[in-house]
Design a protein around this motif. Structure first.
Motif, PDB file in Angstrom:
ATOM      1  N   ILE A  66       1.133   9.601  -5.838  1.00 47.98           N
ATOM      2  CA  ILE A  66       1.595  10.982  -5.614  1.00 47.98           C
ATOM      3  C   ILE A  66       2.581  11.393  -6.706  1.00 47.98           C
ATOM      4  O   ILE A  66       2.561  12.545  -7.209  1.00 47.98           O
ATOM      5  CB  ILE A  66       2.232  11.106  -4.225  1.00 47.98           C
ATOM      6  CG1 ILE A  66       1.171  10.861  -3.127  1.00 47.98           C
ATOM      7  CG2 ILE A  66       2.877  12.468  -4.031  1.00 47.98           C
ATOM      8  CD1 ILE A  66       0.040  11.849  -3.117  1.00 47.98           C
ATOM      9  N   PHE A  67       3.396  10.470  -7.100  1.00 44.80           N
ATOM     10  CA  PHE A  67       4.364  10.797  -8.164  1.00 44.80           C
ATOM     11  C   PHE A  67       3.657  11.114  -9.478  1.00 44.80           C
ATOM     12  O   PHE A  67       4.011  12.077 -10.190  1.00 44.80           O
ATOM     13  CB  PHE A  67       5.324   9.625  -8.334  1.00 44.80           C
ATOM     14  CG  PHE A  67       6.288   9.803  -9.453  1.00 44.80           C
ATOM     15  CD1 PHE A  67       7.400  10.643  -9.319  1.00 44.80           C
ATOM     16  CD2 PHE A  67       6.088   9.161 -10.676  1.00 44.80           C
ATOM     17  CE1 PHE A  67       8.280  10.805 -10.387  1.00 44.80           C
ATOM     18  CE2 PHE A  67       6.966   9.337 -11.727  1.00 44.80           C
ATOM     19  CZ  PHE A  67       8.070  10.156 -11.589  1.00 44.80           C
ATOM     20  N   LEU A  68       2.647  10.362  -9.815  1.00 44.64           N
ATOM     21  CA  LEU A  68       1.927  10.613 -11.056  1.00 44.64           C
ATOM     22  C   LEU A  68       1.188  11.948 -11.017  1.00 44.64           C
ATOM     23  O   LEU A  68       1.145  12.712 -12.010  1.00 44.64           O
ATOM     24  CB  LEU A  68       0.954   9.466 -11.335  1.00 44.64           C
ATOM     25  CG  LEU A  68       1.594   8.108 -11.672  1.00 44.64           C
ATOM     26  CD1 LEU A  68       0.516   7.037 -11.813  1.00 44.64           C
ATOM     27  CD2 LEU A  68       2.413   8.222 -12.948  1.00 44.64           C
ATOM     28  N   VAL A  69       0.565  12.259  -9.894  1.00 45.55           N
ATOM     29  CA  VAL A  69      -0.154  13.542  -9.786  1.00 45.55           C
ATOM     30  C   VAL A  69       0.827  14.715  -9.902  1.00 45.55           C
ATOM     31  O   VAL A  69       0.574  15.733 -10.590  1.00 45.55           O
ATOM     32  CB  VAL A  69      -0.933  13.599  -8.456  1.00 45.55           C
ATOM     33  CG1 VAL A  69      -1.488  15.014  -8.230  1.00 45.55           C
ATOM     34  CG2 VAL A  69      -2.063  12.590  -8.476  1.00 45.55           C
ATOM     35  N   ARG A  77       0.825  -1.208   0.000  1.00 43.93           N
ATOM     36  CA  ARG A  77       0.000   0.000   0.000  1.00 43.93           C
ATOM     37  C   ARG A  77       0.865   1.267   0.000  1.00 43.93           C
ATOM     38  O   ARG A  77       0.540   2.275  -0.668  1.00 43.93           O
ATOM     39  CB  ARG A  77      -0.922   0.009   1.213  1.00 43.93           C
ATOM     40  CG  ARG A  77      -2.009  -1.061   1.139  1.00 43.93           C
ATOM     41  CD  ARG A  77      -2.908  -0.954   2.349  1.00 43.93           C
ATOM     42  NE  ARG A  77      -3.978  -1.971   2.299  1.00 43.93           N
ATOM     43  CZ  ARG A  77      -4.937  -2.080   3.225  1.00 43.93           C
ATOM     44  NH1 ARG A  77      -4.958  -1.240   4.267  1.00 43.93           N
ATOM     45  NH2 ARG A  77      -5.855  -3.000   3.096  1.00 43.93           N
ATOM     46  N   VAL A  78       1.931   1.263   0.720  1.00 44.76           N
ATOM     47  CA  VAL A  78       2.824   2.429   0.751  1.00 44.76           C
ATOM     48  C   VAL A  78       3.417   2.696  -0.626  1.00 44.76           C
ATOM     49  O   VAL A  78       3.491   3.848  -1.109  1.00 44.76           O
ATOM     50  CB  VAL A  78       3.934   2.214   1.795  1.00 44.76           C
ATOM     51  CG1 VAL A  78       4.950   3.361   1.747  1.00 44.76           C
ATOM     52  CG2 VAL A  78       3.331   2.137   3.179  1.00 44.76           C
TER      53      VAL A  78
END
Length: 587
Positions: free
Chosen positions: A11-14, A3-4
């Motif tokens: 977050i990286f994609l956003v 999950r982490v």
């Protein structure tokens, strides 16, 4: 951990998308009903995100309002269920602690909160059992047994309650139901096997034992021992009616447990009846090698019908060589030698046992040898006395109880296959030794204490006439001697019979009141003889003999009938014979 990693990737994609939009600026123009809306690309994207968030929040609020009644009801149910399980837990603890009052209270509360669930019913039944309320416990267990899912939970309780009330037929029925419902349940197979064994249902017990073995409730060695005992019991039952079936059962039991002497004896006996002497001898020899037993030796001696005692002696010597220096082998050879009247061989066979410390059986055999060979009463008594304190013989025992014969089921615990041929750790007094001691004590009493003198009675005379007055008995003179039975005997005359003195003085009888005098009789030409009294003791006869006879008549001597205890005529020395001690009849 996964999950982490997924969160970091999101977050990286956003961030990458926002950076891409920032590097490529642009405008967005919206014309709607005469209005023109102009905005940059970043602001438009942020506005869309805020709009979606507001819609999500609005939908969550609306759904919570719609689900509020159900949520409240679910909350109350969860709270009620939690309280019920807490009461159930407290009740189980109270049952384990033996607190019947708290257990009943917790059972009632758990049934109120949880309803008719299995666990509250079980707690109610256990609380009723703890309180001694059998009717309530049976009702609860019947409610559990009525449900297919909890039937295996209610049958054990009903079984226990039936055994507590000594209703063994009902208990057996519940055990059968439990065994049919769940064959892998251990207690059902054990209980059913116990009832079938006690009832003599050997075939049913063997089937139940096979089910228990398949379920893993009984290990293989225990199952073989129990099956051998059941087969032996069936062979004993069928020996008279169906010899072929009995022989097959006995031989199978011998194969499963070669040390079981009853199975070998029955199998060999039935083989001998079928004239299969060689196989019968092999069966007995196998059992003798595994566990020597006197019954095996007796069966081996008579394995061939019509053999002479010399042939049996040879056979016994051959059997004893299979287990050299074994006490049972030496005693078997000695018995065969005694039957053959070869007392030297019997002594030689028992010589080693006598030197090592003879047992009770060895002492009795030596006493038999002394009696049959030399009739030496002294040595016979010596060996019998040694038998009293000698080590006891091996006996059939089950759960600490001594049995007369082998049995497939223990009379104490009801377990199958536990009867063993062994020496009791704390042997009771030997019955043979007690009989010997009683006989010796009786013989000592007969030797030391003088026997009672035979009672002599005078022959009754003709009935007295009413007009004759019976003379009063005269008092004894100074020259008379008082006998042991308080009778008076004249010192001048010898007593008519010799009376042996009693070991203890007997008190004198109470004086008889004198009869009232009758009117004087009329004169007669000749005097009539005195009327004779009824049968009296020897003392009265002696006193009567000392009185003077009437004038003109010779003294009449009493006629003494023989008594049942009369030893006969006395010897010349006028002394009564001493009672001859009776011979000990042990054999």
């Amino acid at each position: 951990m996964l999950r982490v990693l997924v969160f970091i990737a999101f977050i990286f994609l956003v961030s990458a998308g926002l950076a891409w939009l920032a590097e490529r600026p642009g405008d967005i123009v919206l014309n709607w009903q005469g209005y023109e809306i102009r905005s940059s690309l970043m602001i438009a994207a942020l506005a869309v995100a805020i709009l979606f968030a507001a819609l999500a929040i609005l939908w969550t609020v609306i759904r919570a309002i719609l689900r509020a009644p159900g949520s409240f009801e679910s909350y109350l149910g969860r709270r009620r269920r939690d309280r019920g399980y807490k009461a159930l837990s407290d009740g189980m603890i109270a049952v384990g602690a033996g607190d019947a009052r708290s257990a009943r209270k917790a059972a009632k509360e758990s049934r109120t909160l949880l309803g008719a669930e299995p666990l509250p019913l079980l707690l109610t039944a256990q609380a009723a059992q703890l309180s001694g309320e059998s009717a309530d416990a049976r009702t609860a267990f019947e409610a559990l047994a009525a449900r297919p899912a909890t039937k295996v939970l209610g049958l054990p309780g009903l079984f226990i309650e039936a055994r507590r009330q000594d209703e063994h037929e009902a208990a057996k029925h519940f055990a059968e139901q439990a065994a049919e419902t769940a064959p892998k349940i251990g207690w059902a197979g054990v209980a059913l096997f116990e009832y079938q064994s006690r009832d003599g249902d050997w075939l049913g017990a063997m089937r139940t034992l096979e089910d228990a073995v398949r379920a893993g409730a009984v290990d293989k060695a225990t199952a073989q021992r129990r099956r051998a005992a059941l087969l032996t019991a069936r062979a004993m039952e069928l020996e008279a009616g169906d010899p072929a079936e009995a022989r097959a059962a006995a031989l199978e039991a011998h194969r499963l447990d070669p040390a079981l002497a009853p199975a070998a004896v029955i199998g060999a006996r039935l083989l001998s009846r079928a004239s299969d002497y060689r196989r019968a001898a092999r069966v007995l020899e196998t059992t003798w090698k595994a566990a020597p037993h006197p019954d095996v030796a007796d069966a081996y001696a008579g394995v061939r019908h019509g053999d002479s005692v010399r042939d049996r002696l040879k056979r016994m010597r051959k059997l004893a060589e299979l287990r050299a220096n074994h006490p049972d082998g030496a005693m078997a050879v000695a018995r065969a030698a005694i039957d053959a009247h070869d007392f030297a061989a019997a002594r030689q066979a028992l010589e080693g046992q006598v030197k090592a410390g003879p047992s009770e059986a060895v002492c009795l055999l030596m006493a038999e040898i002394e009696e049959r060979e030399h009739s030496d009463e002294g040595k016979v008594r010596m060996w019998l006395a040694r038998a009293i304190n000698a080590p006891r013989n091996a006996v059939w025992m089950a759960d600490g109880r001594i049995l007369d014969d082998w049995a497939p089921v223990s009379p104490v615990s009801g377990e199958v296959g536990v009867v063993a041929w062994t020496v009791s750790p704390e042997p009771p007094p030997s019955r043979v030794a007690l009989q010997i001691e009683a006989d010796l004590a009786a013989e000592r009493r007969m030797t030391v204490e003088p026997s009672d003198a035979p009672r002599i009675e005078a022959k009754p005379a003709s009935p007295p006439e009413p007009e004759i007055i019976e003379p009063e008995p005269e008092a004894p003179d100074a020259g008379e001697i008082v006998a042991d039975d308080a009778s008076v005997v004249s010192a001048d005359e010898p007593p008519p019979v010799a009376v042996a003195p009693a070991p203890e003085p007997v008190p004198a009888p109470e004086p008889v009141p004198e009869p009232e005098p009758a009117p004087p009789p009329a004169p007669r030409p000749e005097p009539e003889p005195e009327p004779k009294p009824a049968p009296v003791a020897a003392s009265a006869v002696s006193a009567k003999a000392s009185e003077p006879a009437p004038i003109g008549e010779p003294p009449e001597e009493p006629v003494i009938p023989p008594s049942p205890d009369d030893p006969g005529p006395m010897p010349d020395n006028d002394e009564p014979d001493q009672p001859r001690p009776r011979r000990f009849g042990l054999f």
